[in-house]
Design an enzyme around this catalytic site. Structure first.
Site, PDB file in Angstrom:
ATOM      1  N   ASP A  35       0.573  -0.828   0.000  1.00  0.00           N
ATOM      2  CA  ASP A  35       0.357  -0.033  -0.115  1.00  0.00           C
ATOM      3  C   ASP A  35       0.778   0.943   0.388  1.00  0.00           C
ATOM      4  O   ASP A  35       1.258   1.347   0.799  1.00  0.00           O
ATOM      5  CB  ASP A  35      -0.823   0.207   1.558  1.00  0.00           C
ATOM      6  CG  ASP A  35      -2.094  -1.046   1.168  1.00  0.00           C
ATOM      7  OD1 ASP A  35      -2.406  -0.873   0.560  1.00  0.00           O
ATOM      8  OD2 ASP A  35      -1.783  -2.066   2.146  1.00  0.00           O
ATOM      9  N   MET A  37       1.133   5.408  -0.305  1.00  0.00           N
ATOM     10  CA  MET A  37       0.154   5.934   0.661  1.00  0.00           C
ATOM     11  C   MET A  37       1.190   7.933   0.138  1.00  0.00           C
ATOM     12  O   MET A  37       2.167   7.496   1.216  1.00  0.00           O
ATOM     13  CB  MET A  37      -0.360   6.222   1.937  1.00  0.00           C
ATOM     14  CG  MET A  37      -1.204   4.608   1.968  1.00  0.00           C
ATOM     15  SD  MET A  37      -1.948   4.811   3.778  1.00  0.00           S
ATOM     16  CE  MET A  37      -2.353   2.934   3.555  1.00  0.00           C
ATOM     17  N   MET A 137     -12.254  -1.456  -2.705  1.00  0.00           N
ATOM     18  CA  MET A 137     -12.239  -1.094  -1.925  1.00  0.00           C
ATOM     19  C   MET A 137     -13.667  -1.057  -0.891  1.00  0.00           C
ATOM     20  O   MET A 137     -14.974  -0.789  -0.855  1.00  0.00           O
ATOM     21  CB  MET A 137     -11.869   0.506  -1.764  1.00  0.00           C
ATOM     22  CG  MET A 137     -10.392   0.823  -2.015  1.00  0.00           C
ATOM     23  SD  MET A 137      -9.125   0.361  -1.757  1.00  0.00           S
ATOM     24  CE  MET A 137      -9.126   0.090   0.304  1.00  0.00           C
ATOM     25  N   GLY A 142      -6.277   4.366   3.163  1.00  0.00           N
ATOM     26  CA  GLY A 142      -5.865   5.284   4.134  1.00  0.00           C
ATOM     27  C   GLY A 142      -5.232   4.207   5.263  1.00  0.00           C
ATOM     28  O   GLY A 142      -4.037   5.077   6.357  1.00  0.00           O
ATOM     29  N   GLY A 176      -9.886  -3.891   2.550  1.00  0.00           N
ATOM     30  CA  GLY A 176     -10.010  -3.340   3.393  1.00  0.00           C
ATOM     31  C   GLY A 176     -10.914  -4.796   4.504  1.00  0.00           C
ATOM     32  O   GLY A 176     -12.320  -4.462   3.929  1.00  0.00           O
ATOM     33  N   GLY A 197      -4.997  -7.125   5.981  1.00  0.00           N
ATOM     34  CA  GLY A 197      -3.593  -7.299   6.536  1.00  0.00           C
ATOM     35  C   GLY A 197      -3.912  -7.797   8.274  1.00  0.00           C
ATOM     36  O   GLY A 197      -3.291  -7.992   8.456  1.00  0.00           O
TER      37      GLY A 197
HETATM   38  C1  DX5 Z   1      -5.700   0.639   3.428  1.00  0.00           C
HETATM   39  C2  DX5 Z   1      -5.540  -0.431   2.365  1.00  0.00           C
HETATM   40  C3  DX5 Z   1      -5.205  -2.082   2.920  1.00  0.00           C
HETATM   41  C4  DX5 Z   1      -4.979  -1.939   4.316  1.00  0.00           C
HETATM   42  C5  DX5 Z   1      -5.929  -3.399   4.359  1.00  0.00           C
HETATM   43  O1  DX5 Z   1      -5.882   1.905   3.213  1.00  0.00           O
HETATM   44  O2  DX5 Z   1      -5.475  -0.465   0.791  1.00  0.00           O
HETATM   45  O3  DX5 Z   1      -4.612  -2.591   1.781  1.00  0.00           O
HETATM   46  O4  DX5 Z   1      -3.854  -2.862   4.794  1.00  0.00           O
HETATM   47  O5  DX5 Z   1      -6.212  -3.783   5.917  1.00  0.00           O
HETATM   48  P1  DX5 Z   1      -6.414  -4.221   6.772  1.00  0.00           P
HETATM   49  O6  DX5 Z   1      -7.179  -6.036   6.069  1.00  0.00           O
HETATM   50  O7  DX5 Z   1      -6.076  -5.276   7.766  1.00  0.00           O
HETATM   51  O8  DX5 Z   1      -8.597  -3.286   6.559  1.00  0.00           O
HETATM   52 ZN    ZN Z   2      -4.433  -1.778  -0.640  1.00  0.00          ZN
END
Ligand code: DX5
Ligand code: ZN
Length: 215
Positions: A35, A37, A137, A142, A176, A197
């Site tokens: 990811d 950002m 998403m 974020g 997410g 994640g």
């Molecule tokens: C959020 C990211 C995700 C994040 C997901 O902006 O794009 O890839 O790492 O995390 P979890 O699985 O903990 O929601």
């Molecule tokens: Zn992501």
């Protein structure tokens, strides 16, 4: 239909990334999700090229790079150079989405488009043939560890139908709030790839959790 798992490094231990990458190498994880950002497109800053480059030296698994940055066209070449296999840009950040996807494919990477929770899937109707992957998403981008937005299920079903009608073979990825509680329902709704994640890296047994998410 595939059932792929892409653990997100955002929740890994940054003091010992090597150990986490080794764990992923031994696990059934299919891709590694990264990811990126910029603190402008999303209200957070994560990590950049040196981290991807370092991870590239420690794994053969495909690197699935999710750009949460404005003007992604400025960095397509660079992410290719540091080792991205799949490069996804946000629909909301791309003035010339078609050009961005063509550029990604021309470098030999798989092209991805990401939709924020508020963006309907029908906006992709005329671009699916340039798209190897659509990343839906299921939280506002974020941060890791947020709650899954249930409306995502209907987006998956609509998108599945569009892809099947156009027969483009585009993969659907969901990102997410994915956990062992919703993974199989997401696959059944038509998702091909799940990003996870917190579910993976906060687990007492990440290897087992990855296997459960896939099963
Ligand atoms: C959020 C990211 C995700 C994040 C997901 O902006 O794009 O890839 O790492 O995390 P979890 O699985 O903990 O929601
Ligand atoms: Zn992501």
């Amino acid at each position: 239909m595939s059932r792929l798992i892409a653990p997100s490094i955002l929740s890994a231990n940054f003091l010992n990334l090597e150990q986490d990458i080794k764990m992923l190498n031994e696990s059934q994880a299919d891709w590694i999700h990264l990811d990126i950002m910029d603190g402008v497109f999303v209200p957070n800053i994560s990590f950049g090229m040196p981290i991807i480059q370092a991870i590239r030296t420690q794994t053969k698994k495909p690197l699935d790079v999710h750009l949460m940055i404005i003007e992604p066209e400025r960095y397509i070449d660079t992410f290719h150079e540091v080792g991205a296999d799949i490069l996804s840009v946000h629909y909301e950040a791309s003035i010339h989405l078609h050009r961005n996807l063509q550029k990604i494919r021309s470098l030999g990477m798989k092209s991805g488009v990401v939709l924020n929770p508020h963006t309907p899937v029908h906006v992709l109707e005329d671009i699916l043939n340039e798209t190897d992957l659509v990343l839906l998403m299921s939280v506002n981008p974020g941060f890791g560890g947020q709650e899954f937005i249930p409306q995502t299920f209907s987006k998956i079903r609509k998108l599945r139908k569009m892809i099947d009608e156009q027969n483009t073979g585009t993969l659907i990825e969901v990102d997410g709030g994915v956990s062992t509680a919703n993974a199989s329902a997401l696959f059944e709704a038509g998702a091909d790839v799940l990003v996870a994640g917190n579910a993976v890296f906060k687990s007492n047994n990440p290897i087992e959790t990855i296997a459960q998410l896939k099963a």
